[in-house]
Scaffold this motif. Structure first.
Motif, short mmCIF file in Angstrom:
data_model
loop_
_atom_site.label_atom_id
_atom_site.label_comp_id
_atom_site.label_asym_id
_atom_site.label_seq_id
_atom_site.Cartn_x
_atom_site.Cartn_y
_atom_site.Cartn_z
N ALA A 137 0.85 -1.14 0.02
CA ALA A 137 0.03 0.02 0.00
C ALA A 137 0.96 1.36 -0.12
CB ALA A 137 -0.94 0.28 1.16
N GLN A 138 0.32 2.25 -0.60
CA GLN A 138 1.07 3.63 -0.42
C GLN A 138 1.05 3.80 1.10
OE1 GLN A 138 2.58 5.15 -2.83
NE2 GLN A 138 1.99 4.05 -4.52
N ASN A 139 2.00 4.70 1.42
CA ASN A 139 1.95 5.36 2.95
C ASN A 139 2.44 6.59 2.72
OD1 ASN A 139 4.99 5.54 2.37
ND2 ASN A 139 5.33 3.50 3.21
N TYR A 140 2.40 7.37 3.76
CA TYR A 140 2.51 8.96 3.78
C TYR A 140 3.91 9.32 3.85
CZ TYR A 140 3.28 8.32 8.76
OH TYR A 140 3.58 7.88 9.97
N TYR A 141 4.88 8.32 4.17
CA TYR A 141 6.52 8.65 4.15
C TYR A 141 6.89 9.67 3.03
CZ TYR A 141 6.37 5.59 8.26
OH TYR A 141 6.05 4.86 9.45
N GLY A 183 12.45 10.31 0.17
CA GLY A 183 11.03 10.24 -0.55
C GLY A 183 11.06 9.58 -1.52
N LEU A 184 12.11 9.88 -2.59
CA LEU A 184 12.07 9.26 -3.73
C LEU A 184 12.28 7.64 -3.46
CD1 LEU A 184 14.29 11.52 -6.19
CD2 LEU A 184 12.01 10.97 -6.35
N ALA A 185 13.07 7.31 -2.47
CA ALA A 185 13.41 5.83 -2.22
C ALA A 185 12.14 5.16 -1.68
CB ALA A 185 14.58 5.86 -1.04
N ASN A 186 11.33 5.56 -1.04
CA ASN A 186 10.11 5.17 -0.63
C ASN A 186 9.09 5.03 -1.76
OD1 ASN A 186 10.65 4.81 2.02
ND2 ASN A 186 10.22 6.83 2.77
N VAL A 187 9.11 5.86 -2.49
CA VAL A 187 8.22 5.89 -3.68
C VAL A 187 8.71 4.76 -4.73
CG1 VAL A 187 7.46 7.18 -6.04
CG2 VAL A 187 7.19 8.18 -3.68
N ASN A 188 10.03 4.81 -4.94
CA ASN A 188 10.53 3.70 -5.76
C ASN A 188 10.39 2.02 -5.39
OD1 ASN A 188 11.17 5.44 -7.78
ND2 ASN A 188 13.21 5.81 -7.08
N THR A 189 10.56 2.17 -4.04
CA THR A 189 10.24 0.81 -3.42
C THR A 189 8.95 0.19 -3.58
OG1 THR A 189 11.96 1.30 -1.60
CG2 THR A 189 10.42 -0.42 -0.88
N VAL A 190 7.97 1.02 -3.32
CA VAL A 190 6.68 0.37 -3.47
C VAL A 190 6.20 0.21 -4.87
CG1 VAL A 190 4.27 1.23 -3.33
CG2 VAL A 190 5.71 1.92 -1.40
#
Length: 181
Positions: free
Chosen positions: A100-104, A146-153
């Protein structure tokens, strides 16, 4: 992107292991192919809902990722080499859950934006170089987080979609009897 490997055959043996949280750890899984060759997956991690689909004597296609991961201290830093992320059999397939997408990422990009705002507002202050340095650090660090979290998901969900496409191309259907929370 992560490389997913596939093996098709009958599960001959599942090694001993332990359960921690929702993850089952097995010492090995033996799979006998149709041509008689035996494939041995060493140090296997399987999610709780996929573990039910991996049974001895069952003919199936197993999707797994070959990646070395060390478990934390309570487990003596045991090494896990393979993670089973999907199983397709005659009664359907199961694949890993979508993340799921998160707010991080939003929080990180917001803090990076505050850093940029800090740089602009303190240009004419008493110590503009110090504020420029602090603001730049905020922009770079939180922007990268922020980019790392978006790319991981995105990458995790892309791997899941690839597994589902492969299983459906083999003619398998989703297991309707299995409900996931």
């Amino acid at each position: 992107m992560v490389k997913v490997s596939y093996e098709t055959g009958q599960v001959q043996e599942i090694g001993s292991g332990f359960v921690h949280g929702k993850i089952h750890y097995h010492s090995h899984v033996l799979l006998k192919r149709g041509d008689g060759e035996v494939v041995r997956l060493e140090d296997v991690a399987v999610d709780d809902y996929i573990d039910d689909a991996v049974k001895v004597g069952r003919s199936c296609t197993i999707a797994f990722i070959n990646r070395k991961v060390r478990l934390p201290k309570p487990f003596d830093n045991q090494v896990i080499r393979n993670a089973i992320v999907g199983v397709a059999a005659s009664d359907g397939y199961v694949a890993m859950n979508a993340r799921a997408q998160n707010y991080y990422p939003h929080l990180s990009f917001g803090i990076a934006g505050l850093g940029a705002l800090l740089i602009m507002m303190t240009r004419d202050s008493y110590h503009p170089t110090a504020w420029l340095f602090i603001g730049s650090l905020m922009v770079i660090m939180f922007g990268l987080v922020g980019l790392a979290n978006v790319n991981t998901v995105k990458n995790t969900n892309a791997v899941r979609d690839e597994i589902i496409r492969r299983f459906e191309s083999l003619g398998s259907k989703p297991q309707a009897s299995v409900v996931y929370a």
